[in-house]
Enzyme design. Structure first.
Site, PDB file in Angstrom:
ATOM      1  N   LYS A  13       0.815  -1.209   0.000  1.00  0.00           N
ATOM      2  CA  LYS A  13       0.000   0.000   0.000  1.00  0.00           C
ATOM      3  C   LYS A  13       0.854   1.266   0.000  1.00  0.00           C
ATOM      4  O   LYS A  13       0.469   2.279  -0.582  1.00  0.00           O
ATOM      5  CB  LYS A  13      -1.017   0.003   1.136  1.00  0.00           C
ATOM      6  N   ARG A  88      -5.637   2.790  11.530  1.00  0.00           N
ATOM      7  CA  ARG A  88      -5.331   1.374  11.730  1.00  0.00           C
ATOM      8  C   ARG A  88      -6.219   0.757  12.798  1.00  0.00           C
ATOM      9  O   ARG A  88      -6.098  -0.433  13.061  1.00  0.00           O
ATOM     10  CB  ARG A  88      -3.875   1.234  12.184  1.00  0.00           C
ATOM     11  N   ARG A 127      12.099  -7.196   1.804  1.00  0.00           N
ATOM     12  CA  ARG A 127      11.987  -5.740   1.772  1.00  0.00           C
ATOM     13  C   ARG A 127      13.256  -5.108   2.349  1.00  0.00           C
ATOM     14  O   ARG A 127      13.816  -5.606   3.322  1.00  0.00           O
ATOM     15  CB  ARG A 127      10.767  -5.343   2.594  1.00  0.00           C
ATOM     16  N   ARG A 160      14.343  -3.600   8.000  1.00  0.00           N
ATOM     17  CA  ARG A 160      13.856  -2.913   9.194  1.00  0.00           C
ATOM     18  C   ARG A 160      13.578  -3.906  10.311  1.00  0.00           C
ATOM     19  O   ARG A 160      13.131  -5.021  10.057  1.00  0.00           O
ATOM     20  CB  ARG A 160      12.552  -2.169   8.868  1.00  0.00           C
ATOM     21  N   ARG A 171       2.810  -8.552  13.633  1.00  0.00           N
ATOM     22  CA  ARG A 171       2.104  -7.448  12.968  1.00  0.00           C
ATOM     23  C   ARG A 171       0.866  -7.954  12.229  1.00  0.00           C
ATOM     24  O   ARG A 171      -0.151  -7.267  12.172  1.00  0.00           O
ATOM     25  CB  ARG A 171       3.043  -6.727  11.992  1.00  0.00           C
TER      26      ARG A 171
HETATM   27  P1  AMP Z   1       4.137   1.159   8.506  1.00  0.00           P
HETATM   28  O1  AMP Z   1       5.349   1.800   7.950  1.00  0.00           O
HETATM   29  O2  AMP Z   1       2.851   1.842   8.064  1.00  0.00           O
HETATM   30  O3  AMP Z   1       4.078  -0.324   8.274  1.00  0.00           O
HETATM   31  O4  AMP Z   1       4.188   1.381  10.099  1.00  0.00           O
HETATM   32  C1  AMP Z   1       5.238   0.860  10.875  1.00  0.00           C
HETATM   33  C2  AMP Z   1       4.804   0.778  12.333  1.00  0.00           C
HETATM   34  O5  AMP Z   1       4.476   2.092  12.797  1.00  0.00           O
HETATM   35  C3  AMP Z   1       3.574  -0.054  12.606  1.00  0.00           C
HETATM   36  O6  AMP Z   1       3.850  -1.431  12.721  1.00  0.00           O
HETATM   37  C4  AMP Z   1       3.094   0.550  13.920  1.00  0.00           C
HETATM   38  O7  AMP Z   1       3.896   0.113  15.014  1.00  0.00           O
HETATM   39  C5  AMP Z   1       3.386   2.030  13.717  1.00  0.00           C
HETATM   40  N1  AMP Z   1       2.233   2.721  13.116  1.00  0.00           N
HETATM   41  C6  AMP Z   1       2.166   3.287  11.885  1.00  0.00           C
HETATM   42  N2  AMP Z   1       0.966   3.829  11.682  1.00  0.00           N
HETATM   43  C7  AMP Z   1       0.241   3.608  12.806  1.00  0.00           C
HETATM   44  C8  AMP Z   1      -1.095   3.913  13.206  1.00  0.00           C
HETATM   45  N3  AMP Z   1      -1.962   4.545  12.387  1.00  0.00           N
HETATM   46  N4  AMP Z   1      -1.472   3.536  14.444  1.00  0.00           N
HETATM   47  C9  AMP Z   1      -0.634   2.896  15.290  1.00  0.00           C
HETATM   48  N5  AMP Z   1       0.611   2.556  14.972  1.00  0.00           N
HETATM   49  C10 AMP Z   1       1.065   2.902  13.732  1.00  0.00           C
END
Ligand code: AMP
Length: 214
Positions: A13, A88, A127, A160, A171
């Site tokens: 996404k 989320r 990734r 990461r 996750r």
């Molecule tokens: P992402 O890069 O979107 O996969 O986000 C990496 C991590 O950031 C996630 O696994 C969460 O720990 C945190 N995170 C990102 N967006 C949110 C959100 N809207 N609510 C809570 N945690 C978030």
């Protein structure tokens, strides 16, 4: 045009959100990127967020909602925005709706990039990310021009912490528990669109632009 990107971690996404932002000239707002920038800059928010992120857990809503509400009210969001990784949780979605209702607006589309769990773990282990500029690559489907180096800024690429297999599993569990209910939430609002995220990236983007229009 105001768009939400939904999908499991690793569904692609973020990649699609960046392309949408480029094509429709609207800002790409990624809460993950905002948290990572805060971690890099050593802010208080970054320190708190890191504790959750490294464990594959969600950062609490109270640390997340306000920063998105501030961001979407900035000038460059006047013509819309694409949200990547937010909301989320149902409370985050409700906070977003409430903030938009206050200013007489609403979201236009929630696009679910659908990829089965079994594909996700494989994808995530390939990734690679640049911690300096946030660019992401995949060792097979989207390799950098020079192995291990970011095309944009030349920094080293890393796997990461939260993309490691044990964290990815966590996750995914969190995704099904907290985020997947948003699919019904937006279906009920009549703005949900699903695309098959197992297709090649270009085909996924075409499916999305077919939905959004030229
Ligand atoms: P992402 O890069 O979107 O996969 O986000 C990496 C991590 O950031 C996630 O696994 C969460 O720990 C945190 N995170 C990102 N967006 C949110 C959100 N809207 N609510 C809570 N945690 C978030």
């Amino acid at each position: 045009m105001k768009i939400i990107m939904l999908g499991a971690p690793g569904a692609g996404k973020g990649t699609q959100a960046k392309q949408i932002a480029g094509k429709y000239e609207i800002p790409h707002i990624s809460t993950g990127d905002i948290f990572r920038a805060n971690i890099k800059n050593g802010t208080e928010l970054g320190k708190k967020a890191k504790e959750y992120m490294d464990q594959g857990l969600l950062v609490p809503d109270e640390l997340t909602c306000d920063l998105v509400m501030d961001r979407i009210q900035q000038d460059d969001c006047k013509n819309g925005f694409v949200l990547d990784g937010f909301p989320r949780t149902i409370p985050q979605a409700e906070a977003l709706d409430a903030a938009l209702t206050k200013i007489g607006q609403k979201m236009d589309y929630a696009i679910d990039v659908d990829v089965p769990d079994e594909n996700i773990v494989n994808r995530m282990s390939g990734r690679r990310a640049c911690l300096d500029c946030g660019a992401t690559y995949h060792i097979v489907s989207l390799p950098p021009k020079t192995e291990g180096k970011c095309d944009h800024c030349g920094s080293d690429l890393v796997l990461r912490e939260d993309d490691k297999p044990e964290t990815v599993q966590k996750r995914l569990t969190v995704y099904h528990d907290k985020t997947q209910p948003l699919i019904d939430y937006y279906k009920n609002q009549g703005i949900l669109k699903s695309v098959d995220g197992t297709q090649p990236m270009e085909a996924v983007f075409t499916a999305i632009t077919d939905i959004l229009g030229a």
